[in-house]
Motif scaffolding. Structure first.
Motif, PDB file in Angstrom:
ATOM      1  N   LEU A   1       0.134  -2.990  -8.539  1.00  0.00           N
ATOM      2  CA  LEU A   1       0.307  -3.030  -7.087  1.00  0.00           C
ATOM      3  C   LEU A   1      -1.034  -2.937  -6.372  1.00  0.00           C
ATOM      4  O   LEU A   1      -1.230  -3.543  -5.314  1.00  0.00           O
ATOM      5  CB  LEU A   1       1.220  -1.894  -6.627  1.00  0.00           C
ATOM      6  N   GLY A   2      -1.950  -2.175  -6.953  1.00  0.00           N
ATOM      7  CA  GLY A   2      -3.284  -2.116  -6.363  1.00  0.00           C
ATOM      8  C   GLY A   2      -3.953  -3.473  -6.370  1.00  0.00           C
ATOM      9  O   GLY A   2      -4.622  -3.858  -5.403  1.00  0.00           O
ATOM     10  N   ARG A   3      -3.772  -4.217  -7.462  1.00  0.00           N
ATOM     11  CA  ARG A   3      -4.359  -5.554  -7.546  1.00  0.00           C
ATOM     12  C   ARG A   3      -3.687  -6.500  -6.547  1.00  0.00           C
ATOM     13  O   ARG A   3      -4.356  -7.330  -5.909  1.00  0.00           O
ATOM     14  CB  ARG A   3      -4.203  -6.097  -8.964  1.00  0.00           C
TER      15      ARG A   3
ATOM     16  N   ARG B   1       0.830  -1.213   0.000  1.00  0.00           N
ATOM     17  CA  ARG B   1       0.000   0.000   0.000  1.00  0.00           C
ATOM     18  C   ARG B   1       0.860   1.258   0.000  1.00  0.00           C
ATOM     19  O   ARG B   1       0.582   2.224  -0.736  1.00  0.00           O
ATOM     20  CB  ARG B   1      -0.913   0.009   1.229  1.00  0.00           C
ATOM     21  N   LEU B   2       1.903   1.268   0.807  1.00  0.00           N
ATOM     22  CA  LEU B   2       2.778   2.444   0.892  1.00  0.00           C
ATOM     23  C   LEU B   2       3.585   2.635  -0.390  1.00  0.00           C
ATOM     24  O   LEU B   2       3.809   3.765  -0.829  1.00  0.00           O
ATOM     25  CB  LEU B   2       3.708   2.311   2.103  1.00  0.00           C
ATOM     26  N   TRP B   3       4.034   1.530  -0.990  1.00  0.00           N
ATOM     27  CA  TRP B   3       4.789   1.634  -2.246  1.00  0.00           C
ATOM     28  C   TRP B   3       3.915   2.175  -3.380  1.00  0.00           C
ATOM     29  O   TRP B   3       4.438   2.696  -4.369  1.00  0.00           O
ATOM     30  CB  TRP B   3       5.321   0.258  -2.656  1.00  0.00           C
ATOM     31  N   ASN B   4       2.614   2.050  -3.239  1.00  0.00           N
ATOM     32  CA  ASN B   4       1.691   2.388  -4.324  1.00  0.00           C
ATOM     33  C   ASN B   4       1.067   3.771  -4.177  1.00  0.00           C
ATOM     34  O   ASN B   4       0.072   4.078  -4.816  1.00  0.00           O
ATOM     35  CB  ASN B   4       0.576   1.327  -4.406  1.00  0.00           C
ATOM     36  N   GLN B   5       1.659   4.625  -3.355  1.00  0.00           N
ATOM     37  CA  GLN B   5       1.106   5.962  -3.161  1.00  0.00           C
ATOM     38  C   GLN B   5       1.370   6.851  -4.383  1.00  0.00           C
ATOM     39  O   GLN B   5       2.333   6.628  -5.127  1.00  0.00           O
ATOM     40  CB  GLN B   5       1.710   6.610  -1.917  1.00  0.00           C
TER      41      GLN B   5
ATOM     42  N   LEU C   1      -3.821  -9.580  -1.439  1.00  0.00           N
ATOM     43  CA  LEU C   1      -3.252  -9.872  -0.122  1.00  0.00           C
ATOM     44  C   LEU C   1      -4.259  -9.561   0.986  1.00  0.00           C
ATOM     45  O   LEU C   1      -4.398 -10.325   1.949  1.00  0.00           O
ATOM     46  CB  LEU C   1      -1.977  -9.057   0.087  1.00  0.00           C
ATOM     47  N   ALA C   2      -4.948  -8.424   0.859  1.00  0.00           N
ATOM     48  CA  ALA C   2      -5.934  -8.052   1.875  1.00  0.00           C
ATOM     49  C   ALA C   2      -7.087  -9.041   1.902  1.00  0.00           C
ATOM     50  O   ALA C   2      -7.586  -9.402   2.979  1.00  0.00           O
ATOM     51  CB  ALA C   2      -6.452  -6.641   1.591  1.00  0.00           C
ATOM     52  N   ASN C   3      -7.505  -9.502   0.732  1.00  0.00           N
ATOM     53  CA  ASN C   3      -8.592 -10.479   0.661  1.00  0.00           C
ATOM     54  C   ASN C   3      -8.174 -11.807   1.285  1.00  0.00           C
ATOM     55  O   ASN C   3      -8.954 -12.437   2.010  1.00  0.00           O
ATOM     56  CB  ASN C   3      -8.991 -10.699  -0.797  1.00  0.00           C
ATOM     57  N   GLU C   4      -6.926 -12.214   1.029  1.00  0.00           N
ATOM     58  CA  GLU C   4      -6.416 -13.450   1.617  1.00  0.00           C
ATOM     59  C   GLU C   4      -6.391 -13.361   3.137  1.00  0.00           C
ATOM     60  O   GLU C   4      -6.750 -14.296   3.844  1.00  0.00           O
ATOM     61  CB  GLU C   4      -5.006 -13.715   1.077  1.00  0.00           C
TER      62      GLU C   4
END
Length: 589
Positions: free
Chosen positions: A403-405, A389-393, A410-413
């Motif tokens: 990276l959003g995908r 999330r931080l790398w994708n700012q 990861l969040a869904n997992e």
């Protein structure tokens, strides 16, 4: 009011330090400030009070904001003026470990269990170096006082224009205890976008190192794609810029900061020579940096495969061999009239975009696997999804739909695992049941993407090989993908070769134990000879022991006969025999 304790301590009145202190004081949070130059503290407070009193009146309720920033002459005095648990932010020590250590040595003896000290990260663009995680001074100092929460912030770089125009907040990864971070985060938030990446200060540096490897790999993959568009599809520079612009359509799989700027780069004409485009005049080599080797070394240490990361690094090694490459290009020529494939330009463009997507996904999977393995070894409890999330700012080099995908996957997992029913305490967990997902590629959403696009990927690699176009990351990532998904790999032959050479042995699918095979008559004869020699030596030793006992007039001790491995059956026809099992403790490794 002067006797009331403060909520926050600020050490080091740099520009950002003053800003943070003023931000909280203006919201009527009592802040105690200190600086290495004690005479500077009253100046800062007086200036702050003048600004705040200009907007205040006698009727304003107490406490007045102008009185919420308080001075301290020493660090010991600052600690004494803070309420427990104490929260202290240290500024102006980035890239100066000795200075921070001096501050810590004055603070630490006066702190109590549960207090927090946060070392702020880079405050300007003067230092672009990345610190190796094991060299973090905070890791060493934390061991001196485990009861105090010591946290460290690492700033992530952003597009220079975004920083200049103030479009995006500065982004920091924070390493240290979760408990300490949760209490400090509300005080950091007004001045930065932050995220907790792991429970050790060095973890933030490790995440920064991983980010650097991903940046290098993604850039290399896009560069290889442009090379293929130029040489295989025959695109001019503006054509390549147009294709990349097409890939970068908002909401598309490849939409990213890197493709957005790459498209602009291919359109930029050269104003120095007034001939052609700038890209034509840039030397095709990249200076080597020791930082770029760290992830490869970490992968080797941890035993994690990273072929795409390695290919990126080796491409940089080759890039600096410019003179050798020029010489070799005149000697190692592709035969004229070589049979290269004929493919439609649009097909190459579409396939190349899919290949870049898949290669980048494998690259990130490798890097996150390395990060997770390091976390397991160091007990960091790393939050990989938060790192992504931080790398994708906005403004980040890695800002992308990809990276959003990955973050969503990861969040869904994680949410699925959190929803799983609680296990009965006495129930035995299955092997690896509670371990994190080991590889990004097997998450459902990511696996679906790879399966949908892998044929495009294969066509591009095949086209590149047939056209003599180097594509190290595109091809290495495909090999990694195919190897990782292979139920069986040809290592049985390699183990058999070593066993043939030195009888080092092997394990088998259907039986436990360690095995070796007599592959020829000579092997059988050698084995029988060794067994006979061992038996003779054992008999001689037993006879000697018996003789010595009789000479000494004592009853010979009974020795326990060593059980030897069963001899292999010998086939008179070809000298071969079935495999024999050796005891593990006697196996030759």
């Amino acid at each position: 009011m002067s006797h009331e304790l403060c909520e926050l301590g600020v050490v080091g009145l740099s520009t950002i330090g003053q800003s943070l202190a003023a931000q909280h004081a203006s919201n009527k949070t009592r802040v105690c400030v200190a600086d290495e130059d004690p005479t500077f503290v009253p100046q800062v407070i007086d200036e702050y009070r003048i600004q705040m009193e200009a907007g205040e009146s006698e009727s304003d309720p107490l406490p007045r904001a102008s009185l919420c920033m308080l001075p301290s002459d020493t660090l010991e005095q600052l600690v004494a003026r803070l309420a427990s648990p104490r929260k202290i932010v240290v500024f102006g020590t980035h890239a100066d470990d000795q200075k921070f250590e001096q501050v810590w040595n004055k603070l630490s003896p006066n702190l109590e269990s549960g207090d927090m000290v946060l070392r702020w990260g880079k405050e300007d663009g003067s230092d672009l170096n990345i610190q190796f995680y094991n060299d973090s001074i905070c890791r060493a100092l934390q061991t001196q006082n485990l009861e105090v929460h010591l946290l460290e912030m690492v700033r992530l770089e952003a597009d220079r224009t975004a920083i200049f125009e103030g479009e995006t907040p500065e982004v920091f990864m924070v390493g240290g205890s979760r408990e300490g971070y949760d209490q400090m985060e509300p005080y950091i938030r007004p001045c930065a976008l932050v995220g907790h990446v792991g429970n050790d200060a060095g973890c933030a540096h490790y995440a920064h190192m991983i980010q650097r490897a991903i940046e290098n790999g993604v850039a290399q993959t896009v560069a290889e794609g442009s090379h293929i568009l130029s040489r295989a599809a025959g695109h001019e520079h503006q054509d390549i810029g147009k294709v990349m612009g097409k890939w970068n359509v908002a909401g598309g799989r490849l939409a990213s900061y890197l493709l957005r700027i790459s498209s602009k780069i291919f359109y930029k004409r050269d104003k120095i020579t007034n001939k052609g485009f700038v890209i034509e005049h840039i030397v095709d080599s990249i200076d080597l940096n020791a930082v770029d080797t760290w992830v490869t070394l970490e992968a080797t240490k941890l035993g994690i495969p990273a072929p795409t990361v390695n290919a990126t690094l080796e491409s940089r090694f080759l890039s600096v061999m410019k003179d050798e490459r020029v010489e070799a290009s005149g000697i190692l020529k592709v035969p004229e009239g070589a049979d290269t494939p004929s493919v439609m330009k649009d097909q190459i463009g579409d396939d190349c975009g899919n290949a870049i997507y898949c290669a980048c996904m494998c690259l990130i999977a490798e890097c996150l696997a390395i990060f997770q393995a390091a976390s397991d070894m160091e007990a960091w409890d790393v939050n990989v999804a938060e790192c992504v999330r931080l790398w994708n700012q906005p403004g980040s080099f890695l800002e992308s739909s990809l990276l959003g995908r990955i973050h969503s996957a990861l969040a869904n997992e994680k949410s699925i695992k959190n929803e799983e029913p609680t296990k009965i305490e006495d129930e035995e967990p299955k092997e690896n049941e509670f371990e994190e997902t080991r590889n990004l590629m097997i998450l459902p959403a990511i696996a679906t993407d790879l399966q949908e696009m892998h044929m495009s990927w294969r066509r591009i690699v095949t086209l590149s090989f047939a056209s003599a176009i180097p594509c190290p990351t595109l091809s290495s990532s495909l090999t990694y993908y195919d190897s990782y998904r292979s139920h069986k790999l040809p290592f049985g032959l390699i183990r058999a070769q070593r066993d043939f050479f030195d009888s080092s042995g092997y394990s088998r699918f259907e039986q436990e134990g360690w095995f070796s095979t007599c592959w020829t008559k000579e092997h059988t004869m050698e084995r029988k000879k060794k067994e006979a020699q061992a038996a003779a030596a054992a008999e001689a030793e037993a006879a000697m022991t018996k003789a010595e006992a009789m000479e000494g007039g004592t009853k010979p001790k009974r020795t326990r006969k060593r059980k030897s491995a069963p001899a292999p059956a010998i086939s008179p026809e070809d000298g071969l025999d079935d495999a024999f099992e050796e005891h593990p403790e006697e196996a030759i490794m």
